[in-house]
Design a protein around this motif. Structure first.
Motif, PDB file in Angstrom:
ATOM      1  N   GLY A  23      -4.715   7.712   0.940  1.00 35.47           N
ATOM      2  CA  GLY A  23      -5.103   6.875  -0.197  1.00 35.47           C
ATOM      3  C   GLY A  23      -4.031   5.916  -0.654  1.00 35.47           C
ATOM      4  O   GLY A  23      -4.327   4.917  -1.320  1.00 35.47           O
ATOM      5  N   ILE A  24      -2.760   6.203  -0.317  1.00 39.72           N
ATOM      6  CA  ILE A  24      -1.642   5.367  -0.766  1.00 39.72           C
ATOM      7  C   ILE A  24      -0.603   5.296   0.349  1.00 39.72           C
ATOM      8  O   ILE A  24      -0.285   6.306   0.971  1.00 39.72           O
ATOM      9  N   ILE A  25      -0.087   4.094   0.587  1.00 38.80           N
ATOM     10  CA  ILE A  25       1.111   3.907   1.397  1.00 38.80           C
ATOM     11  C   ILE A  25       2.103   3.149   0.529  1.00 38.80           C
ATOM     12  O   ILE A  25       1.832   2.024   0.096  1.00 38.80           O
ATOM     13  N   ASP A  26       3.226   3.783   0.217  1.00 38.36           N
ATOM     14  CA  ASP A  26       4.239   3.166  -0.646  1.00 38.36           C
ATOM     15  C   ASP A  26       5.563   3.073   0.103  1.00 38.36           C
ATOM     16  O   ASP A  26       5.952   4.003   0.814  1.00 38.36           O
ATOM     17  N   PHE A  27       6.253   1.954  -0.104  1.00 34.71           N
ATOM     18  CA  PHE A  27       7.563   1.723   0.505  1.00 34.71           C
ATOM     19  C   PHE A  27       8.638   1.716  -0.578  1.00 34.71           C
ATOM     20  O   PHE A  27       8.365   1.364  -1.730  1.00 34.71           O
ATOM     21  N   TYR A  28       9.840   2.072  -0.191  1.00 38.49           N
ATOM     22  CA  TYR A  28      10.986   1.903  -1.079  1.00 38.49           C
ATOM     23  C   TYR A  28      12.216   1.616  -0.227  1.00 38.49           C
ATOM     24  O   TYR A  28      12.256   1.938   0.970  1.00 38.49           O
ATOM     25  N   GLY A  29      13.214   0.973  -0.819  1.00 36.47           N
ATOM     26  CA  GLY A  29      14.407   0.563  -0.083  1.00 36.47           C
ATOM     27  C   GLY A  29      14.313  -0.834   0.491  1.00 36.47           C
ATOM     28  O   GLY A  29      15.244  -1.304   1.143  1.00 36.47           O
ATOM     29  N   LEU A  30      13.183  -1.510   0.272  1.00 37.30           N
ATOM     30  CA  LEU A  30      13.009  -2.870   0.793  1.00 37.30           C
ATOM     31  C   LEU A  30      13.613  -3.893  -0.163  1.00 37.30           C
ATOM     32  O   LEU A  30      13.308  -3.890  -1.360  1.00 37.30           O
ATOM     33  N   HIS A  31      14.462  -4.750   0.376  1.00 39.33           N
ATOM     34  CA  HIS A  31      15.064  -5.814  -0.420  1.00 39.33           C
ATOM     35  C   HIS A  31      14.886  -7.177   0.239  1.00 39.33           C
ATOM     36  O   HIS A  31      14.582  -8.155  -0.429  1.00 39.33           O
ATOM     37  N   THR A  32      15.071  -7.224   1.546  1.00 37.85           N
ATOM     38  CA  THR A  32      14.950  -8.500   2.260  1.00 37.85           C
ATOM     39  C   THR A  32      13.907  -8.457   3.371  1.00 37.85           C
ATOM     40  O   THR A  32      13.341  -9.489   3.724  1.00 37.85           O
ATOM     41  N   VAL A  33      13.650  -7.299   3.940  1.00 43.25           N
ATOM     42  CA  VAL A  33      12.677  -7.185   5.024  1.00 43.25           C
ATOM     43  C   VAL A  33      11.261  -7.189   4.435  1.00 43.25           C
ATOM     44  O   VAL A  33      10.972  -6.429   3.507  1.00 43.25           O
ATOM     45  N   PRO A  34      10.359  -8.023   4.936  1.00 44.63           N
ATOM     46  CA  PRO A  34       8.994  -8.069   4.392  1.00 44.63           C
ATOM     47  C   PRO A  34       8.237  -6.759   4.631  1.00 44.63           C
ATOM     48  O   PRO A  34       8.282  -6.196   5.735  1.00 44.63           O
ATOM     49  N   GLU A  35       7.564  -6.307   3.604  1.00 42.58           N
ATOM     50  CA  GLU A  35       6.776  -5.075   3.725  1.00 42.58           C
ATOM     51  C   GLU A  35       5.729  -5.189   4.823  1.00 42.58           C
ATOM     52  O   GLU A  35       5.437  -4.216   5.529  1.00 42.58           O
ATOM     53  N   ALA A  36       5.168  -6.388   4.989  1.00 41.35           N
ATOM     54  CA  ALA A  36       4.115  -6.588   5.979  1.00 41.35           C
ATOM     55  C   ALA A  36       4.592  -6.255   7.392  1.00 41.35           C
ATOM     56  O   ALA A  36       3.817  -5.763   8.222  1.00 41.35           O
ATOM     57  N   ARG A  37       5.874  -6.494   7.684  1.00 39.09           N
ATOM     58  CA  ARG A  37       6.410  -6.187   9.003  1.00 39.09           C
ATOM     59  C   ARG A  37       6.334  -4.693   9.283  1.00 39.09           C
ATOM     60  O   ARG A  37       6.026  -4.266  10.407  1.00 39.09           O
TER      61      ARG A  37
END
Length: 345
Positions: A23-37
């Motif tokens: 139901g959920i996919i969450d990211f953390y630690g992203l600052h410069t890399v696009p989440e879409a990648r």
């Protein structure tokens, strides 16, 4: 305090080979890399019923694939259950090349092992706890300074931990600090949380928060979190726990590190010590802001409470905003002073 989740550790393919739909996919630690990648590289998508054994076998390869994306030095997956509508959650921690994650101590190399009765109790606990989770039993009583489940089968084993902690104290501490066997170190940390003289065991559990194994850190931090929640009656004194190790853990790439350390700091900041709140803001504000945006409110709640206190909101004001679905006001309250003090651009 039992959070409404079950780690993959406690679900076996034999009893149920699929998590509830994702139901959920969450990211953390992203600052410069696009989440879409990263989303493109994931083999998991919303609505998937992820096979547990498949996830276990694929996990390292998927993490390696994510780590091959330019700008990514490491990736760390955590599949947890469940949201209030019984959906699973996939957390993806990312270590970018320019923002390294918190590092831990090398693994010990000793041959010491736990006594057989402790190992048996640990195995019995895993079976009973897994069945409890599958039945939807999440209740827990922490009023005695250690976790006692409301499920009678799980509780009976936890009561065995109390006796085992007294009988095998020296061995438990030896294994925690020196054993090369990570699962045994994790079990030692769990059982040490039931030792009667809890203040005496705090230094051992704090030291284990630097263990390279996430399960050891999880069990140590969770025990300390319950200690922090404990309010003994006089003349017994409240357990003293330094907040500094938990602040460091907020910057970990591992989801369980962030989850448990934010829970401990939510308790340790209840008195709103200005120096402590300033230290948290100075060292871990970006991590807290990430966690506050996690889609599952139950997992974001601790960070939102800490942020609200950093921003000068009362706990009633924090709760009122959350009841109204207004996380943004809580976040904004914290970011305003942080910008004034130079912790945020």
């Amino acid at each position: 305090m039992r959070s409404l989740l079950a780690f993959l550790l406690f679900l076996s393919p034999q009893s149920s080979n699929a998590f509830p739909p994702l139901g959920i996919i969450d990211f953390y630690g992203l600052h410069t890399v696009p989440e879409a990648r990263l989303r493109e590289a994931l083999p998991y998508h919303m609505g998937d019923s992820i096979q547990i054994d498949q996830f276990k076998s694929q996990k390292h390869a998927v993490e390696q694939k994510l780590a091959s994306i330019p700008g990514v030095d490491g990736a760390f997956l955590a599949l947890v259950c469940c949201t209030q509508d019984r959906k699973s959650i996939l957390y993806v921690g990312v270590e970018e090349a320019d923002t390294p994650c918190e590092k831990f101590q090398p693994a010990p190399t000793g041959s010491v092992r736990l006594s057989e009765d402790v190992v048996t109790a640990g195995n019995d606990f895993e079976v009973a706890f897994r069945e409890s989770i599958l039945k939807g039993n999440f209740g827990e009583d922490d009023s005695q300074g250690h976790a006692l489940d409301l499920d009678p089968d799980v509780r009976a084993i936890q009561l065995r931990f109390i006796a085992l902690g007294g009988t095998h104290l020296a061995n438990l501490k030896d294994v925690l600090h020196n054993s090369s066997d990570a699962p045994q170190r994790a079990l030692a940390a769990q059982v040490l949380g039931y030792v009667r003289d809890k203040q005496s065991i705090v230094p051992d559990l704090v030291a284990a928060m630097r263990d390279p194994d996430p399960d050891v850190r999880n069990n140590s931090t969770r025990a300390l979190l319950v200690f922090a929640e404990f309010s003994p009656q006089p003349p017994v004194q409240k357990i003293k726990i330094s907040p500094q190790p938990f602040i460091k853990m907020l910057n970990s790439c591992i989801w369980s590190d962030r989850n448990k350390s934010s829970g401990a700091l939510a308790k340790l900041t209840e008195k709103r010590d200005p120096a402590l709140l300033s230290e948290i803001s100075n060292q871990a504000l970006p991590s807290l802001l990430e966690m506050a945006c996690w889609k599952n409110l139950g997992h974001a709640l601790y960070s939102l409470r800490i942020l609200g206190r950093i921003g000068g909101l009362t706990d009633d004001e924090i709760q009122k905003n959350l009841d109204q679905g207004n996380r943004e006001s809580v976040i904004a309250a914290a970011t305003k002073p942080a910008k004034q003090e130079g912790f945020l651009p």
